[in-house]
Design a protein around this motif. Sequence first.
Motif, PDB file in Angstrom:
ATOM      1  N   LEU A  29       0.846  -1.203   0.000  1.00  0.00           N
ATOM      2  CA  LEU A  29       0.000   0.000   0.000  1.00  0.00           C
ATOM      3  C   LEU A  29       0.879   1.251   0.000  1.00  0.00           C
ATOM      4  O   LEU A  29       0.464   2.305   0.456  1.00  0.00           O
ATOM      5  CB  LEU A  29      -0.899   0.002   1.240  1.00  0.00           C
ATOM      6  N   SER A  30       2.105   1.084  -0.458  1.00  0.00           N
ATOM      7  CA  SER A  30       3.043   2.208  -0.376  1.00  0.00           C
ATOM      8  C   SER A  30       3.601   2.615  -1.733  1.00  0.00           C
ATOM      9  O   SER A  30       4.327   3.589  -1.828  1.00  0.00           O
ATOM     10  CB  SER A  30       4.223   1.823   0.525  1.00  0.00           C
ATOM     11  N   SER A  31       3.277   1.876  -2.778  1.00  0.00           N
ATOM     12  CA  SER A  31       3.936   2.108  -4.071  1.00  0.00           C
ATOM     13  C   SER A  31       3.029   2.862  -5.044  1.00  0.00           C
ATOM     14  O   SER A  31       1.814   2.660  -5.052  1.00  0.00           O
ATOM     15  CB  SER A  31       4.324   0.765  -4.693  1.00  0.00           C
ATOM     16  N   MET A  32       3.660   3.690  -5.873  1.00  0.00           N
ATOM     17  CA  MET A  32       2.912   4.382  -6.926  1.00  0.00           C
ATOM     18  C   MET A  32       3.079   3.651  -8.262  1.00  0.00           C
ATOM     19  O   MET A  32       2.619   4.116  -9.294  1.00  0.00           O
ATOM     20  CB  MET A  32       3.360   5.828  -7.025  1.00  0.00           C
ATOM     21  N   CYS A  33       3.785   2.519  -8.233  1.00  0.00           N
ATOM     22  CA  CYS A  33       3.879   1.648  -9.409  1.00  0.00           C
ATOM     23  C   CYS A  33       3.044   0.408  -9.130  1.00  0.00           C
ATOM     24  O   CYS A  33       2.662   0.150  -7.985  1.00  0.00           O
ATOM     25  CB  CYS A  33       5.324   1.255  -9.672  1.00  0.00           C
ATOM     26  N   THR A  34       2.792  -0.358 -10.183  1.00  0.00           N
ATOM     27  CA  THR A  34       1.961  -1.547 -10.033  1.00  0.00           C
ATOM     28  C   THR A  34       2.350  -2.565 -11.101  1.00  0.00           C
ATOM     29  O   THR A  34       3.304  -2.343 -11.853  1.00  0.00           O
ATOM     30  CB  THR A  34       0.456  -1.161 -10.131  1.00  0.00           C
ATOM     31  N   HIS A  35       1.625  -3.680 -11.179  1.00  0.00           N
ATOM     32  CA  HIS A  35       1.886  -4.631 -12.256  1.00  0.00           C
ATOM     33  C   HIS A  35       1.637  -3.921 -13.587  1.00  0.00           C
ATOM     34  O   HIS A  35       0.569  -3.335 -13.775  1.00  0.00           O
ATOM     35  CB  HIS A  35       0.899  -5.806 -12.191  1.00  0.00           C
ATOM     36  N   PRO A  36       2.573  -4.018 -14.521  1.00  0.00           N
ATOM     37  CA  PRO A  36       2.261  -3.465 -15.844  1.00  0.00           C
ATOM     38  C   PRO A  36       1.167  -4.299 -16.489  1.00  0.00           C
ATOM     39  O   PRO A  36       1.039  -5.489 -16.204  1.00  0.00           O
ATOM     40  CB  PRO A  36       3.581  -3.583 -16.607  1.00  0.00           C
ATOM     41  N   HIS A  37       0.400  -3.670 -17.353  1.00  0.00           N
ATOM     42  CA  HIS A  37      -0.658  -4.384 -18.072  1.00  0.00           C
ATOM     43  C   HIS A  37      -0.019  -5.451 -18.963  1.00  0.00           C
ATOM     44  O   HIS A  37       1.057  -5.222 -19.539  1.00  0.00           O
ATOM     45  CB  HIS A  37      -1.439  -3.375 -18.913  1.00  0.00           C
ATOM     46  N   ARG A  38      -0.675  -6.588 -19.134  1.00  0.00           N
ATOM     47  CA  ARG A  38      -0.055  -7.695 -19.907  1.00  0.00           C
ATOM     48  C   ARG A  38       0.243  -7.273 -21.356  1.00  0.00           C
ATOM     49  O   ARG A  38       1.212  -7.724 -21.965  1.00  0.00           O
ATOM     50  CB  ARG A  38      -0.926  -8.959 -19.857  1.00  0.00           C
ATOM     51  N   ILE A  39      -0.569  -6.385 -21.892  1.00  0.00           N
ATOM     52  CA  ILE A  39      -0.352  -5.899 -23.261  1.00  0.00           C
ATOM     53  C   ILE A  39       0.957  -5.099 -23.327  1.00  0.00           C
ATOM     54  O   ILE A  39       1.716  -5.202 -24.294  1.00  0.00           O
ATOM     55  CB  ILE A  39      -1.548  -4.999 -23.691  1.00  0.00           C
ATOM     56  N   ALA A  40       1.223  -4.347 -22.275  1.00  0.00           N
ATOM     57  CA  ALA A  40       2.463  -3.556 -22.217  1.00  0.00           C
ATOM     58  C   ALA A  40       3.670  -4.498 -22.134  1.00  0.00           C
ATOM     59  O   ALA A  40       4.687  -4.278 -22.800  1.00  0.00           O
ATOM     60  CB  ALA A  40       2.430  -2.621 -21.015  1.00  0.00           C
ATOM     61  N   VAL A  41       3.538  -5.532 -21.353  1.00  0.00           N
ATOM     62  CA  VAL A  41       4.636  -6.489 -21.173  1.00  0.00           C
ATOM     63  C   VAL A  41       4.973  -7.154 -22.511  1.00  0.00           C
ATOM     64  O   VAL A  41       6.141  -7.279 -22.898  1.00  0.00           O
ATOM     65  CB  VAL A  41       4.276  -7.560 -20.109  1.00  0.00           C
ATOM     66  N   GLU A  42       3.938  -7.538 -23.223  1.00  0.00           N
ATOM     67  CA  GLU A  42       4.143  -8.211 -24.504  1.00  0.00           C
ATOM     68  C   GLU A  42       4.810  -7.261 -25.520  1.00  0.00           C
ATOM     69  O   GLU A  42       5.755  -7.640 -26.212  1.00  0.00           O
ATOM     70  CB  GLU A  42       2.775  -8.719 -25.020  1.00  0.00           C
ATOM     71  N   ALA A  43       4.329  -6.045 -25.582  1.00  0.00           N
ATOM     72  CA  ALA A  43       4.907  -5.058 -26.510  1.00  0.00           C
ATOM     73  C   ALA A  43       6.355  -4.767 -26.128  1.00  0.00           C
ATOM     74  O   ALA A  43       7.228  -4.638 -26.997  1.00  0.00           O
ATOM     75  CB  ALA A  43       4.079  -3.782 -26.498  1.00  0.00           C
ATOM     76  N   HIS A  44       6.620  -4.677 -24.842  1.00  0.00           N
ATOM     77  CA  HIS A  44       7.975  -4.418 -24.334  1.00  0.00           C
ATOM     78  C   HIS A  44       8.925  -5.520 -24.836  1.00  0.00           C
ATOM     79  O   HIS A  44      10.018  -5.245 -25.323  1.00  0.00           O
ATOM     80  CB  HIS A  44       7.926  -4.417 -22.799  1.00  0.00           C
TER      81      HIS A  44
END
Length: 395
Positions: A29-44
């Motif tokens: 509950l302390s982070s301003m980042c999160t799991h990237p969206h799966r579509i972003a991961v694939e494109a990356h």
Amino acid sequence: MNEQGLSEKEIFSYLENVKSEDTDYYRVLSSMCTHPHRIAVEAHRIFIETNLGDLGLFAGAHRLEKEVIGMLGELLHAQSVEVPSGESCKSSVCGYLTTGGTESNIQAIRGMKNHVTARGKKLGENLNIVVPESAHFSFDKVANMMGIEVKRATLDSEFKVDIKSVENLIDTNTIGLVGIAGNTEFGQVDPIEELAKLTLENELFLHVDAAFGGFVIPFLENPYSFDFKVPGVTSIAIDPHKMGLSTIPSGALLFRSPSFLDSLKVNTPYLTTKAQFTLTGTRSGASAAATYAVMKYLGREGYRKNVQYCMQLTAKLVEEARKLGFEPLIEPVMNVVALRVPNPDLVREQLLKRFDWNVSITRNPRSLRLVLMPHNTSQDVEEFLQDLKKVTAEL
Ligand code: PLP
């Protein structure tokens, strides 16, 4: 380094072991980042080897960068948008993809400094900028790197920057002001229109740090004025790797006028392009692809749903916390809650030690800082409050 290479099996079993030390955002509950969206991961993954530091070799990745800057410019109400080709940026709003809010903030202030110097404005030796007390610590790096004094204006009772305090700090060596649209600790939005008025009156620049809020505010039921729609805003930092659900590192910096970007130009004699405007040399084209993919996939509707989800969790947390006797410092503006609890440092320590909750603390006043991100659930909120109740009852 070992003399001979290890087997794939050895390496990956070690990596898996080490990965188990990471949180996977469980009870975070302390982070301003999160799991990237799966579509972003694939494109990356598809663009993993591309380098935006040498644009001529990676025209495809560069095209994606331009399209992302175009979409961000539109989101932030820029009239028309351009990405430098490595030589110049000729019209309207310009920008490029950075590694995140820190780089964007550093470059925005560097742009102010270079721009002022290029205009030949007579200034004393000690240039300064005025930022809110709530500004992210990346501005301390600005001070250190560029020898620019960072003056800190006080906040009002709602944790917005106090305009009178800003006004009092402006002197003949001030080159610009900074406003935060979604500050790190309270999620509060500074009065950007009032700051812009001050900058226009005093012929200064105004950088808006919307690293977190940039992907939140436009999708709130009642959005705030914080972007290029406000005359006087000269640059904006916005981070796709926070609420934009892209992969790390994905930040962006947009300037209202090409002259700011031009002031950052450095000649690059042996590359496929003649100049660079960026802070880093080699840059990830994978981040551009990831951000392009997730923005296209979600569209405004997808981001609206994402923000609605986080705001619902936020409202639930505040409502239930109140029933337990804990008040927020302010009514949450976005998905950040500063909760007044007795002895917050000890509570934080116990929440982690006994229940695995990662929370953080606001500096002044000290309170529990909770960020409700897409990786959190309604059940998280319920369990967290039960655990908070236990911890505070036993103190
Ligand atoms: N600005 C704000 C308002 C932030 O909240 C943060 C990080 O949380 C930053 C800048 C720095 O961003 P980064 O860590 O991506 O460099």
